[in-house]
Design a protein around this motif. Structure first.
Motif, PDB file in Angstrom:
ATOM      1  N   SER A  58     -24.903  -3.401  -5.486  1.00 46.33           N
ATOM      2  CA  SER A  58     -23.577  -3.296  -6.103  1.00 46.33           C
ATOM      3  C   SER A  58     -22.580  -2.631  -5.162  1.00 46.33           C
ATOM      4  N   MET A  59     -23.035  -1.612  -4.451  1.00 50.26           N
ATOM      5  CA  MET A  59     -22.159  -0.930  -3.511  1.00 50.26           C
ATOM      6  C   MET A  59     -21.773  -1.871  -2.370  1.00 50.26           C
ATOM      7  N   LEU A  60     -22.715  -2.636  -1.866  1.00 51.24           N
ATOM      8  CA  LEU A  60     -22.406  -3.599  -0.801  1.00 51.24           C
ATOM      9  C   LEU A  60     -21.476  -4.697  -1.306  1.00 51.24           C
ATOM     10  N   PHE A  61     -21.657  -5.130  -2.548  1.00 55.38           N
ATOM     11  CA  PHE A  61     -20.770  -6.116  -3.159  1.00 55.38           C
ATOM     12  C   PHE A  61     -19.341  -5.571  -3.227  1.00 55.38           C
ATOM     13  N   PHE A  62     -19.207  -4.321  -3.672  1.00 58.01           N
ATOM     14  CA  PHE A  62     -17.901  -3.696  -3.774  1.00 58.01           C
ATOM     15  C   PHE A  62     -17.247  -3.564  -2.403  1.00 58.01           C
ATOM     16  N   ILE A  63     -17.999  -3.098  -1.420  1.00 58.32           N
ATOM     17  CA  ILE A  63     -17.468  -2.950  -0.061  1.00 58.32           C
ATOM     18  C   ILE A  63     -17.055  -4.305   0.507  1.00 58.32           C
ATOM     19  N   GLY A  64     -17.859  -5.330   0.249  1.00 62.44           N
ATOM     20  CA  GLY A  64     -17.525  -6.676   0.715  1.00 62.44           C
ATOM     21  C   GLY A  64     -16.245  -7.194   0.083  1.00 62.44           C
ATOM     22  N   CYS A  65     -16.071  -6.948  -1.210  1.00 60.08           N
ATOM     23  CA  CYS A  65     -14.850  -7.399  -1.888  1.00 60.08           C
ATOM     24  C   CYS A  65     -13.619  -6.660  -1.370  1.00 60.08           C
ATOM     25  N   ILE A  66     -13.754  -5.367  -1.132  1.00 64.75           N
ATOM     26  CA  ILE A  66     -12.631  -4.604  -0.589  1.00 64.75           C
ATOM     27  C   ILE A  66     -12.303  -5.086   0.826  1.00 64.75           C
ATOM     28  N   ALA A  67     -13.326  -5.381   1.618  1.00 63.63           N
ATOM     29  CA  ALA A  67     -13.095  -5.909   2.970  1.00 63.63           C
ATOM     30  C   ALA A  67     -12.391  -7.259   2.900  1.00 63.63           C
ATOM     31  N   LEU A  68     -12.791  -8.100   1.952  1.00 64.09           N
ATOM     32  CA  LEU A  68     -12.119  -9.387   1.757  1.00 64.09           C
ATOM     33  C   LEU A  68     -10.657  -9.177   1.374  1.00 64.09           C
ATOM     34  N   PHE A  69     -10.406  -8.234   0.496  1.00 62.12           N
ATOM     35  CA  PHE A  69      -9.034  -7.923   0.108  1.00 62.12           C
ATOM     36  C   PHE A  69      -8.210  -7.487   1.314  1.00 62.12           C
ATOM     37  N   LEU A  70      -8.763  -6.606   2.119  1.00 66.32           N
ATOM     38  CA  LEU A  70      -8.040  -6.133   3.298  1.00 66.32           C
ATOM     39  C   LEU A  70      -7.781  -7.261   4.290  1.00 66.32           C
ATOM     40  N   LEU A  71      -8.759  -8.148   4.453  1.00 63.17           N
ATOM     41  CA  LEU A  71      -8.550  -9.296   5.345  1.00 63.17           C
ATOM     42  C   LEU A  71      -7.439 -10.197   4.820  1.00 63.17           C
ATOM     43  N   LEU A  72      -7.466 -10.478   3.517  1.00 59.12           N
ATOM     44  CA  LEU A  72      -6.414 -11.322   2.950  1.00 59.12           C
ATOM     45  C   LEU A  72      -5.050 -10.644   3.031  1.00 59.12           C
ATOM     46  N   ARG A  73      -5.041  -9.357   2.845  1.00 56.83           N
ATOM     47  CA  ARG A  73      -3.772  -8.632   2.814  1.00 56.83           C
ATOM     48  C   ARG A  73      -3.148  -8.465   4.190  1.00 56.83           C
ATOM     49  N   PHE A  74      -3.940  -8.088   5.167  1.00 59.65           N
ATOM     50  CA  PHE A  74      -3.360  -7.704   6.443  1.00 59.65           C
ATOM     51  C   PHE A  74      -3.507  -8.740   7.550  1.00 59.65           C
TER      52      PHE A  74
END
Length: 165
Positions: free
Chosen positions: A139-155
């Motif tokens: 679950s922690m890796l899933f959360f970190i992966g989703c946040i990384a995806l968000f940052l990639l899409l955002r920046f």
């Protein structure tokens, strides 16, 4: 279980994980309004949020088995209502200064992570990962992966978030 003393509060606490983000945005908009000499607007927004929160808490906590979730939702309603009030005042005062649609898109994406975490945990159990430690790690890796995806899409990406600018 250690903090509240009840297993029933687990989901409510999980859904409240984004409350600091919303509270921070509300505080930021309050500071912007104070700097613009709009001292009453954040207070009015907070009062409207309190009223909406009290109404939601009164009705939601009365639903059997929905007590902790009702409290969490009512606290979330307080922050969201105050944030939206402040955002509307800023938007009205300075056109384009507060990109409401962009922030709503970001917020929707980030909130969906919390709601997708439970099905992901069920999937881990389904494929045979029964260890609670491994499920927490997944679950922690899933959360970190989703946040990384968000940052990639955002920046860095040319994803769907760019069109709201």
């Amino acid at each position: 279980m250690l903090i509240v003393g009840s297993q029933e509060a687990t989901e409510a606490i999980r859904y409240m994980s984004f409350a600091p983000l919303i509270a921070g945005m509300r505080e930021l908009t309050t500071t912007i309004l104070w700097a613009a000499d709009q001292k009453k607007a954040p207070l009015v927004g907070l009062l409207v949020g309190l009223i909406c929160s009290a109404i939601a808490a009164y009705h939601l906590t009365a639903i059997p088995g929905f007590g902790y979730a009702g409290v969490a939702i009512s606290a979330f309603i307080l922050e969201i209502t105050s944030l939206l009030w402040n955002a509307l005042i800023i938007q009205k005062r300075c056109k384009g200064a507060f990109p409401v649609m962009t922030l709503l898109a970001y917020l929707t994406f980030l909130a969906s992570i919390g709601f997708l975490n439970v099905p992901f945990e069920n999937f881990l159990f389904y494929i045979g990962i029964e260890s609670r430690t491994m499920q927490s790690l997944g679950s922690m890796l899933f959360f970190i992966g989703c946040i990384a995806l968000f940052l990639l899409l955002r920046f860095w990406g040319r994803g769907s978030f760019r069109r709201y600018r």
